[in-house]
Design an enzyme around this catalytic site. Structure first.
Site, PDB file in Angstrom:
ATOM      1  N   TYR A  73       0.767  -1.257   0.000  1.00  0.00           N
ATOM      2  CA  TYR A  73       0.000   0.000   0.000  1.00  0.00           C
ATOM      3  C   TYR A  73       0.796   1.305   0.000  1.00  0.00           C
ATOM      4  O   TYR A  73       0.499   2.212  -0.779  1.00  0.00           O
ATOM      5  CB  TYR A  73      -0.985   0.021   1.177  1.00  0.00           C
ATOM      6  CG  TYR A  73      -2.067  -1.031   1.139  1.00  0.00           C
ATOM      7  CD1 TYR A  73      -2.306  -1.825   0.017  1.00  0.00           C
ATOM      8  CD2 TYR A  73      -2.863  -1.241   2.261  1.00  0.00           C
ATOM      9  CE1 TYR A  73      -3.291  -2.794   0.014  1.00  0.00           C
ATOM     10  CE2 TYR A  73      -3.865  -2.205   2.262  1.00  0.00           C
ATOM     11  CZ  TYR A  73      -4.070  -2.984   1.136  1.00  0.00           C
ATOM     12  OH  TYR A  73      -5.047  -3.938   1.133  1.00  0.00           O
ATOM     13  N   CYS A  78       0.097   9.387  -5.352  1.00  0.00           N
ATOM     14  CA  CYS A  78      -1.049  10.280  -5.576  1.00  0.00           C
ATOM     15  C   CYS A  78      -1.019  10.857  -6.992  1.00  0.00           C
ATOM     16  O   CYS A  78       0.045  11.000  -7.604  1.00  0.00           O
ATOM     17  CB  CYS A  78      -1.023  11.436  -4.589  1.00  0.00           C
ATOM     18  SG  CYS A  78      -1.336  10.978  -2.886  1.00  0.00           S
ATOM     19  N   GLU A  80      -1.450  13.889  -7.971  1.00  0.00           N
ATOM     20  CA  GLU A  80      -0.750  15.172  -8.101  1.00  0.00           C
ATOM     21  C   GLU A  80       0.733  14.951  -8.350  1.00  0.00           C
ATOM     22  O   GLU A  80       1.367  15.635  -9.162  1.00  0.00           O
ATOM     23  CB  GLU A  80      -0.918  16.002  -6.818  1.00  0.00           C
ATOM     24  CG  GLU A  80      -2.346  16.413  -6.522  1.00  0.00           C
ATOM     25  CD  GLU A  80      -3.111  15.387  -5.684  1.00  0.00           C
ATOM     26  OE1 GLU A  80      -2.827  14.169  -5.798  1.00  0.00           O
ATOM     27  OE2 GLU A  80      -4.001  15.800  -4.929  1.00  0.00           O
ATOM     28  N   CYS A 113      -3.342  15.930  -0.402  1.00  0.00           N
ATOM     29  CA  CYS A 113      -2.802  15.490   0.887  1.00  0.00           C
ATOM     30  C   CYS A 113      -1.572  16.337   1.221  1.00  0.00           C
ATOM     31  O   CYS A 113      -1.028  17.052   0.375  1.00  0.00           O
ATOM     32  CB  CYS A 113      -2.440  14.002   0.827  1.00  0.00           C
ATOM     33  SG  CYS A 113      -0.921  13.641  -0.066  1.00  0.00           S
TER      34      CYS A 113
HETATM   35  N1  THU Z   1      -4.896  10.404  -3.309  1.00  0.00           N
HETATM   36  C1  THU Z   1      -4.447  11.208  -4.311  1.00  0.00           C
HETATM   37  O1  THU Z   1      -4.200  10.746  -5.431  1.00  0.00           O
HETATM   38  N2  THU Z   1      -4.279  12.515  -4.037  1.00  0.00           N
HETATM   39  C2  THU Z   1      -4.501  13.094  -2.821  1.00  0.00           C
HETATM   40  O2  THU Z   1      -4.189  14.249  -2.641  1.00  0.00           O
HETATM   41  C3  THU Z   1      -5.150  12.327  -1.774  1.00  0.00           C
HETATM   42  C4  THU Z   1      -5.201  10.867  -1.971  1.00  0.00           C
HETATM   43  C5  THU Z   1      -5.053   8.980  -3.587  1.00  0.00           C
HETATM   44  C6  THU Z   1      -4.061   8.102  -2.874  1.00  0.00           C
HETATM   45  C7  THU Z   1      -4.795   6.795  -2.830  1.00  0.00           C
HETATM   46  O3  THU Z   1      -4.575   6.112  -4.063  1.00  0.00           O
HETATM   47  C8  THU Z   1      -6.264   7.189  -2.776  1.00  0.00           C
HETATM   48  O4  THU Z   1      -6.316   8.543  -3.176  1.00  0.00           O
HETATM   49  C9  THU Z   1      -6.872   7.051  -1.399  1.00  0.00           C
HETATM   50  O5  THU Z   1      -6.123   7.678  -0.448  1.00  0.00           O
END
Ligand code: THU
Length: 167
Positions: A73, A78, A80, A113
């Site tokens: 995991y 992400c 971004e 995030c």
């Molecule tokens: N996630 C993103 O792609 N961007 C963020 O800013 C927050 C979370 C993704 C990571 C993971 O694949 C899923 O969202 C759930 O956390």
């Protein structure tokens, strides 16, 4: 109040966004379509939480990213950071990024995030608009400085020249 395109549903109208951050209505439409399309290519079998991101460059190019998860995991990335990394590899330098947009399937819209905020901080101006779209395409606009106040960035670090000990 609403107009013929139903923009009153949105947090800001597209025209407001264009006026506030120097983006044209066409550019806002393009970054919206690009992050929404990127979201459809998210690889997220573990969270089932799709995130799409688009980055608008000063030359008009748009670079896409989506979250890419992993069976281990923490290895997942992400949207971004995928998009910004791709923009950098495509040749984007600091100051070349005019806007970043994010699309998810929730409302109110998700915002980046903490790790991604810091990643964005490396390459983008404090006043760069970050466009957050909810599941229905409703838009909230924040600047990087609003999302990451009192931030730490590359200019805080000494250069190797500054660190050099005089002989
Ligand atoms: N996630 C993103 O792609 N961007 C963020 O800013 C927050 C979370 C993704 C990571 C993971 O694949 C899923 O969202 C759930 O956390």
């Amino acid at each position: 109040m609403s107009n013929s395109t139903g923009e009153a549903k949105r947090g800001h109208t597209r025209q407001d966004t264009a006026l506030m951050h120097g983006l044209s209505t066409t550019e806002v439409q393009k970054v919206w379509e690009a992050c929404d399309e990127a979201k459809s290519r998210a690889y997220c079998p573990y969270s089932n939480f799709r995130v799409g991101c688009s980055v608008l460059l000063t030359n008009g190019d748009i670079v896409q990213g989506a979250n890419v998860e992993n069976a281990a995991y923490p290895v997942g990335t992400c949207a971004e950071r995928v998009a910004l990394g791709a923009a950098v590899v495509q040749g984007a330098k600091k100051g070349d990024i005019r806007a970043l947009a994010i699309a998810t399937d929730i409302t109110p819209p998700a915002s980046p995030c903490g790790m991604c905020r810091q990643f964005i901080r490396e390459f983008c101006e404090q006043n760069m608009p970050i466009l957050l779209y909810d599941k229905d395409g409703r838009l909230v606009v924040m600047t990087l400085a609003q999302l990451l106040p009192l931030s730490f960035g590359p200019e805080a670090l000494a250069t190797t020249d500054e660190l050099a000990v005089p002989r």
